[in-house]
Scaffold this active site. Structure first.
Site, PDB file in Angstrom:
ATOM      1  N   ASN A   9      46.867  46.837  32.360  1.00  0.00           N
ATOM      2  CA  ASN A   9      45.865  47.214  31.359  1.00  0.00           C
ATOM      3  C   ASN A   9      44.948  48.247  32.003  1.00  0.00           C
ATOM      4  O   ASN A   9      44.128  47.906  32.846  1.00  0.00           O
ATOM      5  CB  ASN A   9      45.081  45.965  30.917  1.00  0.00           C
ATOM      6  CG  ASN A   9      43.948  46.308  29.969  1.00  0.00           C
ATOM      7  OD1 ASN A   9      43.850  47.438  29.482  1.00  0.00           O
ATOM      8  ND2 ASN A   9      43.084  45.335  29.713  1.00  0.00           N
ATOM      9  N   TRP A  10      45.111  49.479  31.586  1.00  0.00           N
ATOM     10  CA  TRP A  10      44.329  50.561  32.208  1.00  0.00           C
ATOM     11  C   TRP A  10      42.889  50.617  31.722  1.00  0.00           C
ATOM     12  O   TRP A  10      42.096  51.400  32.232  1.00  0.00           O
ATOM     13  CB  TRP A  10      45.023  51.912  31.952  1.00  0.00           C
ATOM     14  CG  TRP A  10      46.099  52.215  32.942  1.00  0.00           C
ATOM     15  CD1 TRP A  10      46.486  51.448  34.012  1.00  0.00           C
ATOM     16  CD2 TRP A  10      46.928  53.380  32.976  1.00  0.00           C
ATOM     17  NE1 TRP A  10      47.487  52.047  34.697  1.00  0.00           N
ATOM     18  CE2 TRP A  10      47.788  53.241  34.086  1.00  0.00           C
ATOM     19  CE3 TRP A  10      47.040  54.513  32.179  1.00  0.00           C
ATOM     20  CZ2 TRP A  10      48.735  54.212  34.431  1.00  0.00           C
ATOM     21  CZ3 TRP A  10      47.978  55.474  32.509  1.00  0.00           C
ATOM     22  CH2 TRP A  10      48.816  55.316  33.627  1.00  0.00           C
ATOM     23  N   LYS A  11      42.575  49.842  30.694  1.00  0.00           N
ATOM     24  CA  LYS A  11      41.211  49.863  30.134  1.00  0.00           C
ATOM     25  C   LYS A  11      40.800  51.319  29.876  1.00  0.00           C
ATOM     26  O   LYS A  11      41.663  52.116  29.499  1.00  0.00           O
ATOM     27  CB  LYS A  11      40.253  49.119  31.068  1.00  0.00           C
ATOM     28  CG  LYS A  11      40.811  47.734  31.438  1.00  0.00           C
ATOM     29  CD  LYS A  11      39.860  46.819  32.131  1.00  0.00           C
ATOM     30  CE  LYS A  11      40.550  45.491  32.401  1.00  0.00           C
ATOM     31  NZ  LYS A  11      39.680  44.470  32.941  1.00  0.00           N
ATOM     32  N   HIS A  96      40.803  41.137  23.923  1.00  0.00           N
ATOM     33  CA  HIS A  96      40.455  41.119  25.343  1.00  0.00           C
ATOM     34  C   HIS A  96      38.999  40.693  25.482  1.00  0.00           C
ATOM     35  O   HIS A  96      38.169  41.000  24.630  1.00  0.00           O
ATOM     36  CB  HIS A  96      40.666  42.524  25.945  1.00  0.00           C
ATOM     37  CG  HIS A  96      40.576  42.507  27.431  1.00  0.00           C
ATOM     38  ND1 HIS A  96      39.373  42.503  28.094  1.00  0.00           N
ATOM     39  CD2 HIS A  96      41.528  42.466  28.393  1.00  0.00           C
ATOM     40  CE1 HIS A  96      39.595  42.466  29.405  1.00  0.00           C
ATOM     41  NE2 HIS A  96      40.901  42.443  29.605  1.00  0.00           N
ATOM     42  N   GLU A  98      36.673  41.836  27.097  1.00  0.00           N
ATOM     43  CA  GLU A  98      35.730  42.966  27.036  1.00  0.00           C
ATOM     44  C   GLU A  98      35.460  43.369  25.580  1.00  0.00           C
ATOM     45  O   GLU A  98      34.375  43.832  25.252  1.00  0.00           O
ATOM     46  CB  GLU A  98      36.274  44.133  27.884  1.00  0.00           C
ATOM     47  CG  GLU A  98      36.146  43.810  29.369  1.00  0.00           C
ATOM     48  CD  GLU A  98      37.221  44.395  30.260  1.00  0.00           C
ATOM     49  OE1 GLU A  98      37.946  45.309  29.834  1.00  0.00           O
ATOM     50  OE2 GLU A  98      37.353  43.904  31.409  1.00  0.00           O
ATOM     51  N   GLU A 165      43.194  34.784  30.383  1.00  0.00           N
ATOM     52  CA  GLU A 165      42.390  35.541  31.336  1.00  0.00           C
ATOM     53  C   GLU A 165      41.007  34.896  31.461  1.00  0.00           C
ATOM     54  O   GLU A 165      40.113  35.163  30.635  1.00  0.00           O
ATOM     55  CB  GLU A 165      42.208  36.987  30.861  1.00  0.00           C
ATOM     56  CG  GLU A 165      43.488  37.764  30.744  1.00  0.00           C
ATOM     57  CD  GLU A 165      43.247  39.272  30.859  1.00  0.00           C
ATOM     58  OE1 GLU A 165      43.820  39.883  31.772  1.00  0.00           O
ATOM     59  OE2 GLU A 165      42.469  39.822  30.056  1.00  0.00           O
ATOM     60  N   GLY A 171      38.202  41.401  37.173  1.00  0.00           N
ATOM     61  CA  GLY A 171      37.520  42.456  37.915  1.00  0.00           C
ATOM     62  C   GLY A 171      36.573  41.949  38.989  1.00  0.00           C
ATOM     63  O   GLY A 171      35.767  42.703  39.526  1.00  0.00           O
ATOM     64  N   SER A 203      42.216  39.615  38.288  1.00  0.00           N
ATOM     65  CA  SER A 203      42.310  39.944  39.715  1.00  0.00           C
ATOM     66  C   SER A 203      43.693  39.703  40.315  1.00  0.00           C
ATOM     67  O   SER A 203      43.812  39.337  41.483  1.00  0.00           O
ATOM     68  CB  SER A 203      41.235  39.202  40.518  1.00  0.00           C
ATOM     69  OG  SER A 203      39.948  39.623  40.104  1.00  0.00           O
ATOM     70  N   GLY A 224      44.657  44.479  35.567  1.00  0.00           N
ATOM     71  CA  GLY A 224      43.758  45.618  35.413  1.00  0.00           C
ATOM     72  C   GLY A 224      43.821  46.544  36.618  1.00  0.00           C
ATOM     73  O   GLY A 224      44.742  47.362  36.759  1.00  0.00           O
ATOM     74  N   GLY A 225      42.864  46.406  37.508  1.00  0.00           N
ATOM     75  CA  GLY A 225      42.681  47.323  38.637  1.00  0.00           C
ATOM     76  C   GLY A 225      43.945  47.645  39.427  1.00  0.00           C
ATOM     77  O   GLY A 225      44.184  48.809  39.770  1.00  0.00           O
TER      78      GLY A 225
HETATM   79  P1  13P Z   1      41.624  42.892  36.758  1.00  0.00           P
HETATM   80  O1  13P Z   1      43.064  42.714  37.129  1.00  0.00           O
HETATM   81  O2  13P Z   1      41.044  44.195  37.164  1.00  0.00           O
HETATM   82  O3  13P Z   1      40.803  41.701  37.169  1.00  0.00           O
HETATM   83  O4  13P Z   1      41.571  42.904  35.142  1.00  0.00           O
HETATM   84  C1  13P Z   1      42.200  41.901  34.446  1.00  0.00           C
HETATM   85  C2  13P Z   1      42.221  42.247  33.019  1.00  0.00           C
HETATM   86  O5  13P Z   1      41.206  42.237  32.356  1.00  0.00           O
HETATM   87  C3  13P Z   1      43.508  42.637  32.423  1.00  0.00           C
HETATM   88  O6  13P Z   1      43.424  42.690  31.043  1.00  0.00           O
END
Ligand code: 13P
Length: 239
Positions: A9-11, A96, A98, A165, A171, A203, A224-225
């Site tokens: 997920n590149w956000k 999500h 967020e 999640e 994050g 994470s 994500g990251g």
């Molecule tokens: P991270 O892997 O950066 O913690 O993000 C997780 C996430 O929100 C994937 O949708």
């Protein structure tokens, strides 16, 4: 046997130039991907055409990160499933944390959006998970149970993906233990079906993904990251 599904997920990251560069570098690598595993990336909507254009393997999933509850009309700034489907998107992340935290999305919104996605042949990746406060007060199972019940109401459970999640793990570098991920994914399994694909997210890194995927009810990861760089993304999807 259920497939595994690993989605980055590149956000809100990467310009069109960076997207093209990512795929150009990715395409040069010879991959030894995990067997029976789907993989791909959820990309900001404006850059989806570049990813679709650059991906060589048509099985590489290009996913969206959200959709509108509406199909068309006077909804400034919104993007419809019809538009994303038209670009070649096969999956969409819905709800999500967020989106829930910064845009006030509710479980009912998630349910409506997931229904629209399925009606148009796009697989919703429905996100659920408890906050740190809820985790610390040992309400995780109860909270996630309510989210699941409301989010998956009247959906075909064999066609959806759930991403568990925990908000406190996103994050933060503070990932859940494998045992905890299994307990929560098993809880979600009992509320959904043996055919539902259930991911863990929060994470996840190339170092943690292998043991995570050994858990019987963890069918993949939403990352994500660690999905932003080619080498790291490849390590996530390679065996
Ligand atoms: P991270 O892997 O950066 O913690 O993000 C997780 C996430 O929100 C994937 O949708």
């Amino acid at each position: 046997m259920r497939k595994k599904i690993i989605i980055g997920n590149w956000k809100m990251n990467k310009t069109s130039k960076e997207v093209k560069e990512f795929f150009e570098e990715f395409n040069k690598k010879e991959l030894k991907t995990r067997s029976n595993t789907l993989y791909g990336l959820a990309i900001p909507a404006c850059n989806i055409p570049f990813a679709i254009d650059k991906r060589v393997n048509k099985k590489f999933i290009v996913a969206a990160q959200d959709i509108s509850k509406h199909l068309s009309g006077a909804f400034t700034g919104e993007i419809s499933i019809l538009m994303l489907k038209d670009l070649g998107v096969s999956h969409v992340i819905i709800g999500h944390s967020e989106r829930r935290i910064y845009h006030g999305e509710t479980d009912q919104d998630v349910n409506t959006k997931a229904k629209i996605a399925l009606e148009h042949g796009v697989i919703p990746i429905i996100c659920v998970g408890e906050t740190l406060e809820q985790y610390e007060s040992k309400q995780s199972k109860k909270i996630v149970e309510k989210q699941i019940k409301d989010c998956v109401k009247d959906l075909d459970l064999s066609k959806i993906v759930i991403a568990y999640e925990p908000v406190w793990a996103i994050g933060t570098g503070k990932t859940a233990t494998n045992e905890y991920a299994q307990v929560m994914c098993n809880h979600i399994r009992k509320l959904t079906s043996d055919d539902t694909l259930i991911q863990y997210g929060g994470s996840v890194t190339p170092e943690t993904i292998n043991d995570l995927l050994k858990q019987p009810d963890v069918d993949g990861a939403l990352v994500g990251g660690a999905s932003l760089k080619v080498d790291s993304f490849i390590k996530l999807i390679e065996k």
